[in-house]
Design a protein around this motif. Structure first.
Motif, PDB file in Angstrom:
ATOM      1  N   LEU A  22     116.240  71.432  57.078  1.00 61.49           N
ATOM      2  CA  LEU A  22     116.560  70.006  57.025  1.00 61.49           C
ATOM      3  C   LEU A  22     116.612  69.390  58.418  1.00 61.49           C
ATOM      4  CD1 LEU A  22     119.309  69.971  54.234  1.00 61.49           C
ATOM      5  CD2 LEU A  22     116.864  69.509  54.026  1.00 61.49           C
ATOM      6  N   GLY A  23     117.198  70.104  59.367  1.00 61.98           N
ATOM      7  CA  GLY A  23     117.228  69.590  60.739  1.00 61.98           C
ATOM      8  C   GLY A  23     115.853  69.562  61.364  1.00 61.98           C
ATOM      9  N   GLY A  24     115.025  70.565  61.052  1.00 62.03           N
ATOM     10  CA  GLY A  24     113.684  70.622  61.611  1.00 62.03           C
ATOM     11  C   GLY A  24     112.782  69.510  61.121  1.00 62.03           C
ATOM     12  N   VAL A  25     112.949  69.100  59.875  1.00 65.03           N
ATOM     13  CA  VAL A  25     112.130  68.008  59.335  1.00 65.03           C
ATOM     14  C   VAL A  25     112.379  66.725  60.125  1.00 65.03           C
ATOM     15  CG1 VAL A  25     111.828  66.511  57.342  1.00 65.03           C
ATOM     16  CG2 VAL A  25     111.921  68.973  57.025  1.00 65.03           C
ATOM     17  N   ILE A  26     113.648  66.433  60.404  1.00 70.97           N
ATOM     18  CA  ILE A  26     113.982  65.226  61.166  1.00 70.97           C
ATOM     19  C   ILE A  26     113.539  65.386  62.622  1.00 70.97           C
ATOM     20  CG2 ILE A  26     115.881  63.778  61.978  1.00 70.97           C
ATOM     21  CD1 ILE A  26     117.361  64.535  59.404  1.00 70.97           C
ATOM     22  N   GLY A  27     113.731  66.583  63.173  1.00 75.99           N
ATOM     23  CA  GLY A  27     113.293  66.825  64.545  1.00 75.99           C
ATOM     24  C   GLY A  27     111.799  66.707  64.709  1.00 75.99           C
ATOM     25  N   PHE A  28     111.034  67.097  63.688  1.00 77.89           N
ATOM     26  CA  PHE A  28     109.579  66.986  63.743  1.00 77.89           C
ATOM     27  C   PHE A  28     109.145  65.525  63.847  1.00 77.89           C
ATOM     28  CE2 PHE A  28     105.434  66.604  61.561  1.00 77.89           C
ATOM     29  CZ  PHE A  28     104.678  67.387  62.409  1.00 77.89           C
ATOM     30  N   GLU A  29     109.849  64.654  63.132  1.00 76.77           N
ATOM     31  CA  GLU A  29     109.532  63.222  63.206  1.00 76.77           C
ATOM     32  C   GLU A  29     109.776  62.689  64.613  1.00 76.77           C
ATOM     33  OE1 GLU A  29     109.889  58.969  63.174  1.00 76.77           O
ATOM     34  OE2 GLU A  29     111.477  60.394  63.675  1.00 76.77           O
ATOM     35  N   ARG A  30     110.870  63.116  65.246  1.00 74.09           N
ATOM     36  CA  ARG A  30     111.180  62.691  66.616  1.00 74.09           C
ATOM     37  C   ARG A  30     110.178  63.287  67.607  1.00 74.09           C
ATOM     38  NH1 ARG A  30     113.746  58.346  67.329  1.00 74.09           N
ATOM     39  NH2 ARG A  30     112.235  57.992  65.675  1.00 74.09           N
ATOM     40  N   GLU A  31     109.765  64.528  67.363  1.00 67.47           N
ATOM     41  CA  GLU A  31     108.805  65.199  68.261  1.00 67.47           C
ATOM     42  C   GLU A  31     107.467  64.487  68.246  1.00 67.47           C
ATOM     43  OE1 GLU A  31     108.021  68.026  71.064  1.00 67.47           O
ATOM     44  OE2 GLU A  31     109.797  68.285  69.814  1.00 67.47           O
ATOM     45  N   ARG A  32     107.030  64.053  67.073  1.00 68.67           N
ATOM     46  CA  ARG A  32     105.748  63.352  66.950  1.00 68.67           C
ATOM     47  C   ARG A  32     105.712  62.080  67.780  1.00 68.67           C
ATOM     48  NH1 ARG A  32     105.118  61.032  62.545  1.00 68.67           N
ATOM     49  NH2 ARG A  32     102.889  60.712  62.670  1.00 68.67           N
ATOM     50  N   LYS A  33     106.862  61.470  67.984  1.00 68.48           N
ATOM     51  CA  LYS A  33     106.935  60.228  68.756  1.00 68.48           C
ATOM     52  C   LYS A  33     107.359  60.470  70.195  1.00 68.48           C
ATOM     53  CE  LYS A  33     107.703  57.350  64.715  1.00 68.48           C
ATOM     54  NZ  LYS A  33     108.573  56.346  64.058  1.00 68.48           N
ATOM     55  N   ASN A  34     107.334  61.749  70.597  1.00 75.93           N
ATOM     56  CA  ASN A  34     107.537  62.122  71.998  1.00 75.93           C
ATOM     57  C   ASN A  34     108.890  61.684  72.538  1.00 75.93           C
ATOM     58  OD1 ASN A  34     106.608  63.441  74.289  1.00 75.93           O
ATOM     59  ND2 ASN A  34     105.861  61.552  75.215  1.00 75.93           N
ATOM     60  N   ALA A  36     112.949  62.431  73.720  1.00 76.76           N
ATOM     61  CA  ALA A  36     113.573  63.467  74.547  1.00 76.76           C
ATOM     62  C   ALA A  36     114.111  64.608  73.696  1.00 76.76           C
ATOM     63  CB  ALA A  36     114.689  62.848  75.391  1.00 76.76           C
ATOM     64  N   ALA A  37     114.749  64.290  72.600  1.00 81.19           N
ATOM     65  CA  ALA A  37     115.267  65.307  71.676  1.00 81.19           C
ATOM     66  C   ALA A  37     114.315  65.406  70.495  1.00 81.19           C
ATOM     67  CB  ALA A  37     116.673  64.944  71.205  1.00 81.19           C
ATOM     68  N   GLY A  38     113.635  66.538  70.399  1.00 79.69           N
ATOM     69  CA  GLY A  38     112.616  66.676  69.356  1.00 79.69           C
ATOM     70  C   GLY A  38     112.929  67.763  68.358  1.00 79.69           C
ATOM     71  N   LEU A  39     111.911  68.525  68.007  1.00 80.13           N
ATOM     72  CA  LEU A  39     112.009  69.516  66.931  1.00 80.13           C
ATOM     73  C   LEU A  39     113.067  70.581  67.227  1.00 80.13           C
ATOM     74  CD1 LEU A  39     110.953  70.837  64.325  1.00 80.13           C
ATOM     75  CD2 LEU A  39     109.161  71.919  65.705  1.00 80.13           C
ATOM     76  N   ARG A  40     112.984  71.209  68.373  1.00 83.32           N
ATOM     77  CA  ARG A  40     113.900  72.308  68.673  1.00 83.32           C
ATOM     78  C   ARG A  40     115.338  71.823  68.822  1.00 83.32           C
ATOM     79  NH1 ARG A  40     111.186  75.266  73.684  1.00 83.32           N
ATOM     80  NH2 ARG A  40     110.893  73.081  74.260  1.00 83.32           N
ATOM     81  N   THR A  41     115.516  70.675  69.474  1.00 84.24           N
ATOM     82  CA  THR A  41     116.877  70.171  69.685  1.00 84.24           C
ATOM     83  C   THR A  41     117.552  69.848  68.366  1.00 84.24           C
ATOM     84  OG1 THR A  41     116.198  69.220  71.810  1.00 84.24           O
ATOM     85  CG2 THR A  41     118.263  68.440  70.866  1.00 84.24           C
ATOM     86  N   HIS A  42     116.865  69.114  67.491  1.00 84.24           N
ATOM     87  CA  HIS A  42     117.454  68.749  66.200  1.00 84.24           C
ATOM     88  C   HIS A  42     117.713  69.991  65.339  1.00 84.24           C
ATOM     89  CE1 HIS A  42     116.243  64.697  67.327  1.00 84.24           C
ATOM     90  NE2 HIS A  42     116.977  64.243  66.335  1.00 84.24           N
ATOM     91  N   THR A  43     116.778  70.940  65.381  1.00 83.21           N
ATOM     92  CA  THR A  43     116.962  72.163  64.589  1.00 83.21           C
ATOM     93  C   THR A  43     118.176  72.946  65.056  1.00 83.21           C
ATOM     94  OG1 THR A  43     114.564  72.288  64.221  1.00 83.21           O
ATOM     95  CG2 THR A  43     115.853  74.270  63.797  1.00 83.21           C
ATOM     96  N   LEU A  44     118.331  73.077  66.356  1.00 76.84           N
ATOM     97  CA  LEU A  44     119.467  73.816  66.896  1.00 76.84           C
ATOM     98  C   LEU A  44     120.786  73.118  66.613  1.00 76.84           C
ATOM     99  CD1 LEU A  44     118.040  75.014  70.340  1.00 76.84           C
ATOM    100  CD2 LEU A  44     118.546  76.418  68.339  1.00 76.84           C
ATOM    101  N   VAL A  45     120.803  71.793  66.680  1.00 77.05           N
ATOM    102  CA  VAL A  45     122.035  71.048  66.384  1.00 77.05           C
ATOM    103  C   VAL A  45     122.438  71.274  64.926  1.00 77.05           C
ATOM    104  CG1 VAL A  45     123.001  68.737  66.070  1.00 77.05           C
ATOM    105  CG2 VAL A  45     121.776  69.300  68.166  1.00 77.05           C
ATOM    106  N   SER A  46     121.466  71.187  64.028  1.00 74.30           N
ATOM    107  CA  SER A  46     121.760  71.396  62.606  1.00 74.30           C
ATOM    108  C   SER A  46     122.230  72.823  62.342  1.00 74.30           C
ATOM    109  CB  SER A  46     120.511  71.089  61.771  1.00 74.30           C
ATOM    110  OG  SER A  46     120.765  71.264  60.396  1.00 74.30           O
ATOM    111  N   LEU A  47     121.531  73.797  62.933  1.00 75.09           N
ATOM    112  CA  LEU A  47     121.893  75.201  62.742  1.00 75.09           C
ATOM    113  C   LEU A  47     123.285  75.492  63.306  1.00 75.09           C
ATOM    114  CD1 LEU A  47     121.200  78.119  61.959  1.00 75.09           C
ATOM    115  CD2 LEU A  47     120.030  78.339  64.180  1.00 75.09           C
ATOM    116  N   GLY A  48     123.549  75.023  64.508  1.00 80.28           N
ATOM    117  CA  GLY A  48     124.851  75.255  65.121  1.00 80.28           C
ATOM    118  C   GLY A  48     125.975  74.600  64.344  1.00 80.28           C
ATOM    119  N   SER A  49     125.743  73.389  63.849  1.00 80.29           N
ATOM    120  CA  SER A  49     126.763  72.690  63.060  1.00 80.29           C
ATOM    121  C   SER A  49     127.048  73.438  61.764  1.00 80.29           C
ATOM    122  CB  SER A  49     126.304  71.266  62.753  1.00 80.29           C
ATOM    123  OG  SER A  49     126.071  70.539  63.941  1.00 80.29           O
TER     124      SER A  49
END
Length: 232
Positions: A22-34, A36-49
């Motif tokens: 779920l976090g990666g899906v949202i991060g992928f959308e941010r990554e596509r638009k270049n 600062a916080a993209g796929l890996r950042t959003h995924t890690l935040v979701s996983l850590g939370s």
């Protein structure tokens, strides 16, 4: 899962993997638009939370029922909500008169909430929030560009006669055209063969209507003291 304070390894892994998805899906959308916080950042935040929520609920099950022990499953989650503010603040940039990164900071905050929800076992609300977040980031962005702020930023490069006060007249012209001056920079150029001073004015301008571009550039060029105008 007969004991509400115990989580088996299967459900533990399922929650962690779902938070990554779920976090990666949202991060992928941010990554596509270049952003600062993209796929890996959003995924890690979701996983850590998610892990923090699991730890907060199930990590201290052996202390349940002990004398003088009071359980508060939301305690670690509350600290995660506070801590995400530091990461979100790092994505917000202030450049001149423009502020960028607010949406990405908000998406990090939402992803953190999604991870907490998955960790607590609220799968349907977490998945629904992910879909709604994608709709806001992608769908509403299209509506914004088409109907709300159909504005595009342009870079005006204006060469000025250093002995003529022109900048105030340029700013007044932009106000009349309802253009938003986002950023401005003045550079002194080398003097010409005749010894006259030249100044280069760089302006990031957002126009209320795209068709005004040529008109604004032409009117700036006609101002006394303006040597040349270039627009990107």
């Amino acid at each position: 899962m007969n004991n509400p304070w115990v989580l088996d390894n299967w459900h533990l892994m399922m929650r962690l993997l779902l938070s990554v998805l779920l976090g990666g899906v949202i991060g992928f959308e941010r990554e596509r638009k270049n952003h600062a916080a993209g796929l890996r950042t959003h995924t890690l935040v979701s996983l850590g939370s998610c892990l923090i929520m699991i730890l907060s609920i199930y990590g201290f099950s052996e202390f349940v029922g002990q004398p003088g022990v009071q359980r508060d499953p939301a305690r670690l989650a509350a600290q995660a909500i506070t801590g995400i503010g530091f990461l979100g603040a790092g994505t917000i940039l202030f450049t001149g008169k423009a502020i960028t990164g607010l949406t990405t900071a908000a998406s990090l905050w939402v992803v953190m909430a999604i991870g907490l929800a998955v960790g607590a076992g609220f799968y349907v609300p977490a998945a629904a929030t992910s879909l709604l977040t994608l709709f806001v980031l992608w769908g509403l962005n299209i509506l914004e560009k088409r109907y709300v702020n159909n504005l595009k930023e342009h870079l005006f490069t204006v060469t000025l006669d250093g002995n003529m006060p022109v900048t105030e007249r340029i700013e007044e012209l932009l106000r009349q055209k309802e253009a938003k001056l986002l950023k401005i920079r003045l550079d002194e150029l080398e003097r010409d063969g005749d010894g006259a001073a030249r100044i280069r004015l760089l302006m990031n301008v957002r126009l209320s209507r795209e068709e005004q571009l040529l008109s604004v550039a032409e009117q700036i060029r006609k101002l006394e003291g303006v040597r040349s105008v270039a627009v990107e």
